[in-house]
Scaffold this motif. Structure first.
Motif: not given
Lengths: 113, 113
Positions: A2-4, A22-25, A70-72, A103-105
């Motif tokens: 997985q990535s964020v 915003g956060c998408n995975y 639906s948008k992750f 984690f995201g950045k």
């Protein structure tokens, strides 16, 4: 794996402005989702988390986040920010039954008085 | 009482030295972790232990060796320190091998000179 992605690295707002980070995975299956906050020089604190159920999650300090499958996405919102919200915000994901967080950045939020 | 405590809070040392960071949790959790936060604030898992057994070892140089004498303690020993090891190291714990109920320590800021 997985990535964020957190799209905004720096956000500058005036007090009382509304916030959306915003956060998408990327992960094909079910995930647990988190937002953490790190105030300057401090450790990570959990703002809110989503495991299942109502996709609109309310956390501490007036923060909320909405899971849109639906948008992750798992965007963080606050209707009116305060100077004390100045901090780094991290989105994180973890598949159920798997313990480590990805984690995201991070997004640095600066709120000017 | 601090739930997840790390010592020392700050560590400044010369290249080539060996150092240890200690972590203790009093939450009765079964799983403990080490995360590294680099100079750009990016957080990444290093190790995960469940009931004293290593369950996750991400791509980390073998100069880093975690040790868990019991399930309440997870120490991180670093040999032959390099400039690039400078970072903030966070210990964390969770009740079981899933991401529910994570608690982070306050971090150890390691500076290698």
């Amino acid at each position: 794996a997985q990535s964020v992605s957190q799209h905004n690295h720096h956000v500058i707002l005036s007090e009382a402005a509304s916030l959306e980070l915003g956060c998408n995975y990327s992960y094909g299956g079910t995930v647990n989702l988190f937002w953490y906050v790190q105030y300057p020089g401090q450790h990570l604190q959990l703002l809110l988390k989503y495991f299942s159920g109502d996709p609109l999650v309310k956390g501490i300090k007036g923060f909320e986040a909405e899971f849109i499958k639906s948008k992750f996405s798992f965007n963080l919102r606050k209707p009116s920010v305060q100077w004390s919200d100045t901090a780094e915000y991290f989105c994180a994901v973890s598949p159920p039954g798997y313990s480590t967080l990805t984690f995201g950045k991070g997004t640095m939020l600066l709120v000017s008085p | 009482d601090t739930a997840v405590s790390q010592t020392p809070k700050y560590l400044v040392t010369q290249m080539g030295n060996d150092k240890s960071i200690k972590c203790e949790q009093n939450l009765g959790h079964d799983t403990m972790y080490w995360y590294k936060q680099d100079s750009k604030k990016f957080l990444k898992i290093m190790f995960s232990y469940n009931n004293k057994e290593l369950i996750i070892n991400e791509t980390v140089p073998n100069r880093f060796s975690p040790k868990s004498p019991d399930k309440a303690h997870l120490n991180l020993h670093i040999n032959s320190l390099e400039l690039g090891d400078s970072a903030v190291y966070f210990c964390a714990s969770s009740p079981t091998s899933n991401s529910y109920g994570y608690t982070f320590g306050s971090g150890t800021r390691l500076t290698v000179v």
